[in-house]
Design an enzyme around this catalytic site. Structure first.
Site, PDB file in Angstrom:
ATOM      1  N   ARG A  53      42.740 -83.956 -89.422  1.00  0.00           N
ATOM      2  CA  ARG A  53      43.784 -84.817 -89.976  1.00  0.00           C
ATOM      3  C   ARG A  53      44.076 -84.343 -91.397  1.00  0.00           C
ATOM      4  O   ARG A  53      43.402 -83.479 -91.937  1.00  0.00           O
ATOM      5  CB  ARG A  53      43.346 -86.293 -89.937  1.00  0.00           C
ATOM      6  CG  ARG A  53      41.906 -86.455 -90.401  1.00  0.00           C
ATOM      7  CD  ARG A  53      41.665 -87.703 -91.100  1.00  0.00           C
ATOM      8  NE  ARG A  53      42.487 -87.815 -92.289  1.00  0.00           N
ATOM      9  CZ  ARG A  53      42.225 -87.166 -93.437  1.00  0.00           C
ATOM     10  NH1 ARG A  53      41.187 -86.362 -93.573  1.00  0.00           N
ATOM     11  NH2 ARG A  53      43.033 -87.327 -94.476  1.00  0.00           N
ATOM     12  N   GLY A  54      45.121 -84.959 -91.999  1.00  0.00           N
ATOM     13  CA  GLY A  54      45.566 -84.484 -93.316  1.00  0.00           C
ATOM     14  C   GLY A  54      46.649 -83.448 -93.073  1.00  0.00           C
ATOM     15  O   GLY A  54      46.482 -82.537 -92.255  1.00  0.00           O
ATOM     16  N   ALA A  55      47.757 -83.605 -93.813  1.00  0.00           N
ATOM     17  CA  ALA A  55      48.954 -82.818 -93.505  1.00  0.00           C
ATOM     18  C   ALA A  55      48.713 -81.303 -93.455  1.00  0.00           C
ATOM     19  O   ALA A  55      49.056 -80.641 -92.462  1.00  0.00           O
ATOM     20  CB  ALA A  55      50.053 -83.176 -94.501  1.00  0.00           C
ATOM     21  N   ARG A  90      51.977 -85.561 -83.760  1.00  0.00           N
ATOM     22  CA  ARG A  90      52.093 -86.499 -84.890  1.00  0.00           C
ATOM     23  C   ARG A  90      53.417 -86.225 -85.607  1.00  0.00           C
ATOM     24  O   ARG A  90      53.726 -85.077 -85.920  1.00  0.00           O
ATOM     25  CB  ARG A  90      50.916 -86.351 -85.862  1.00  0.00           C
ATOM     26  CG  ARG A  90      49.563 -86.674 -85.215  1.00  0.00           C
ATOM     27  CD  ARG A  90      48.479 -86.880 -86.256  1.00  0.00           C
ATOM     28  NE  ARG A  90      48.667 -88.138 -86.972  1.00  0.00           N
ATOM     29  CZ  ARG A  90      47.925 -88.496 -88.030  1.00  0.00           C
ATOM     30  NH1 ARG A  90      46.987 -87.679 -88.496  1.00  0.00           N
ATOM     31  NH2 ARG A  90      48.124 -89.648 -88.622  1.00  0.00           N
ATOM     32  N   GLN A 200      40.090 -93.564 -94.173  1.00  0.00           N
ATOM     33  CA  GLN A 200      40.004 -92.191 -94.697  1.00  0.00           C
ATOM     34  C   GLN A 200      39.330 -92.155 -96.073  1.00  0.00           C
ATOM     35  O   GLN A 200      38.835 -91.117 -96.497  1.00  0.00           O
ATOM     36  CB  GLN A 200      41.397 -91.559 -94.795  1.00  0.00           C
ATOM     37  CG  GLN A 200      41.995 -91.152 -93.463  1.00  0.00           C
ATOM     38  CD  GLN A 200      42.873 -92.237 -92.879  1.00  0.00           C
ATOM     39  OE1 GLN A 200      42.694 -93.426 -93.152  1.00  0.00           O
ATOM     40  NE2 GLN A 200      43.822 -91.852 -92.053  1.00  0.00           N
ATOM     41  N   ASP A 240      52.382 -86.499 -97.059  1.00  0.00           N
ATOM     42  CA  ASP A 240      52.595 -85.973 -95.709  1.00  0.00           C
ATOM     43  C   ASP A 240      53.981 -85.363 -95.561  1.00  0.00           C
ATOM     44  O   ASP A 240      54.203 -84.519 -94.702  1.00  0.00           O
ATOM     45  CB  ASP A 240      52.372 -87.076 -94.677  1.00  0.00           C
ATOM     46  CG  ASP A 240      50.890 -87.428 -94.636  1.00  0.00           C
ATOM     47  OD1 ASP A 240      50.452 -88.240 -95.471  1.00  0.00           O
ATOM     48  OD2 ASP A 240      50.173 -86.826 -93.814  1.00  0.00           O
ATOM     49  N   LYS A 251      49.988 -91.889 -96.782  1.00  0.00           N
ATOM     50  CA  LYS A 251      49.230 -92.895 -96.032  1.00  0.00           C
ATOM     51  C   LYS A 251      49.642 -94.319 -96.402  1.00  0.00           C
ATOM     52  O   LYS A 251      49.842 -94.622 -97.574  1.00  0.00           O
ATOM     53  CB  LYS A 251      47.736 -92.670 -96.305  1.00  0.00           C
ATOM     54  CG  LYS A 251      46.803 -93.619 -95.594  1.00  0.00           C
ATOM     55  CD  LYS A 251      47.034 -93.685 -94.098  1.00  0.00           C
ATOM     56  CE  LYS A 251      46.981 -92.334 -93.405  1.00  0.00           C
ATOM     57  NZ  LYS A 251      47.508 -92.376 -92.014  1.00  0.00           N
TER      58      LYS A 251
HETATM   59  O1  MRU Z   1      46.669 -90.002 -90.972  1.00  0.00           O
HETATM   60  P1  MRU Z   1      46.070 -88.922 -91.825  1.00  0.00           P
HETATM   61  O2  MRU Z   1      44.632 -89.153 -92.141  1.00  0.00           O
HETATM   62  O3  MRU Z   1      46.343 -87.536 -91.276  1.00  0.00           O
HETATM   63  O4  MRU Z   1      46.868 -89.049 -93.182  1.00  0.00           O
HETATM   64  C1  MRU Z   1      46.532 -88.226 -94.249  1.00  0.00           C
HETATM   65  C2  MRU Z   1      47.239 -88.585 -95.483  1.00  0.00           C
HETATM   66  O5  MRU Z   1      48.083 -89.453 -95.524  1.00  0.00           O
HETATM   67  C3  MRU Z   1      46.942 -87.740 -96.680  1.00  0.00           C
HETATM   68  O6  MRU Z   1      47.008 -88.516 -97.845  1.00  0.00           O
HETATM   69  C4  MRU Z   1      47.988 -86.637 -96.747  1.00  0.00           C
HETATM   70  O7  MRU Z   1      48.013 -85.925 -95.549  1.00  0.00           O
HETATM   71  C5  MRU Z   1      47.743 -85.709 -97.853  1.00  0.00           C
HETATM   72  S1  MRU Z   1      46.489 -84.589 -97.386  1.00  0.00           S
HETATM   73  C6  MRU Z   1      46.220 -83.343 -98.362  1.00  0.00           C
END
Ligand code: MRU
Length: 362
Positions: A53-55, A90, A200, A240, A251
């Protein structure tokens, strides 16, 4: 960054060269577990279920997903089908589509016999570039944060979600400047919001602890009080998707923090690499917001008294639940965007000053 003192990335090619290994983020912080992804379907499942997870990390995993698909069948139909499968996992983090577009542009002109090897190399390049970009975000972000250090010499930061190395290949986005500050000997402390419903923030606490960075976990609802009371020097989060006008999707809960930070006159920064900026997306209202499964709210995951993984139902299955996973922080609330090229105002002009080659999007 380190796990038990050993330098690690979040994703790496398996020794046999036919798969990738990942850190399973659904098991953290309770258990450290490595999973092997050997097929397109494995990578799609890992993204959908948030094992990764995480962009930025979603984008890199998708690139490896294309490479794994090409190892099976490398014709145009297979390339298109792989991109469609991965794109459907996603919707909000644009890094996913960015990586798929880059893989397609790179692979489509190549002869079929060359595509599998080339795809593997291109995915590895995307991963390496992510590491370097996040390292640079750390340096530029630290430059920004220096001005927030008070006379005490201490830097009190607040973050939301996990925008650390676990959300990227290494270093992180919002946490990269934190690690840079800590490694430079700055007395930094991070307030980490839990980030319900997927928690998270617990990943953030885990990785900060692995690096020895002082931090305190708070309930999401405590952020307003802490900001209003004073004592927080800056809020820094990841993104994201950043629209062309500087609006930021991140998020769920980020927007409330930005509002509270504005009210308290605390600078609010957003750190993200180029792959998170969507110049084709005019504004935040045009960003698709992922709606996730209701059980993420109804069921809580953790450990039982004996330390074994356990789940606890807190709402019955027929309770109506809404679970939007992201929100949009309007550009006006963002003090600066920080990318691998430096920092800029959250505006179209600011973004174009960093990325003049994107002018054509009008
Ligand atoms: O749903 P997730 O855990 O994939 O969401 C992640 C986030 O919102 C992070 O803050 C975002 O991706 C920045 S990551 C470097």
């Amino acid at each position: 960054m380190n796990v038990n003192g050993m330098p690690m990335r979040t994703i790496w090619p398996a020794a046999d060269g036919c798969a990738v290994d990942i850190i399973d983020q659904t098991a953290l912080p309770h258990q450290y577990r490595v999973l092997r992804l050997g097929s397109l379907e494995d990578t799609a499942h890992a993204i959908r279920s948030m094992q990764v997870r995480g962009a930025p990390l979603i984008g890199v995993t998708a690139a490896y997903g294309v490479a794994l698909a090409m190892a099976q069948r490398a014709d145009d139909a297979a390339l298109l089908a792989a991109a469609e499968t991965l794109a459907a996992t996603r919707p909000t983090a644009v890094n996913l589509r960015w990586a798929l577009a880059r893989m397609h542009t790179f692979l489509a002109p190549l002869p079929l016999s060359a595509r599998a090897d080339a795809a593997w190399l291109e995915a590895a390049r995307i991963a390496d570039e992510d590491v370097e970009q996040c390292r640079l975000i750390g340096q530029h972000g630290l430059q920004r944060l220096r001005s927030s250090i008070g006379t005490s010499g201490r830097l009190e930061l607040m973050t939301h979600c996990n925008a650390g190395w676990l959300a990227t290949v290494d270093h992180g986005t919002a946490l990269a400047p934190v690690y840079a500050a800590f490694d430079e000997g700055i007395d930094v402390h991070v307030w980490v919001s839990e980030t319900r419903p997927r928690n998270q923030g617990l990943l953030t606490a885990w990785e900060l602890a692995q690096h020895g960075v002082p931090h305190t976990v708070i309930a999401d609802n405590a952020a307003g009080l802490l900001l209003a009371r004073g004592g927080i020097d800056a809020v820094i989060v990841g993104a994201d998707r950043i629209a062309a006008n500087g609006d930021v999707a991140n998020k769920i809960g980020t927007y409330l923090k930005a509002l509270a930070a504005r009210e308290a006159a605390v600078p609010f920064y957003v750190a993200a690499p180029r792959s998170t900026i969507d110049f084709a997306c005019p504004d935040g209202a045009s960003i698709p917001i992922e709606e996730r499964a209701a059980d993420e709210l109804r069921v809580v995951q953790g450990c039982d008294a004996a330390g074994a993984p356990a789940i606890l139902r807190q709402l019955s299955a027929d309770e109506a639940v809404a679970n939007p996973a992201f929100d949009v922080t309007t550009a006006a609330l963002v003090g600066a965007l920080i990318s691998e090229r430096g920092s800029c105002p959250a505006s179209r002009a600011g973004l174009l000053a960093l990325y003049p080659e994107e002018e054509e999007h009008g």
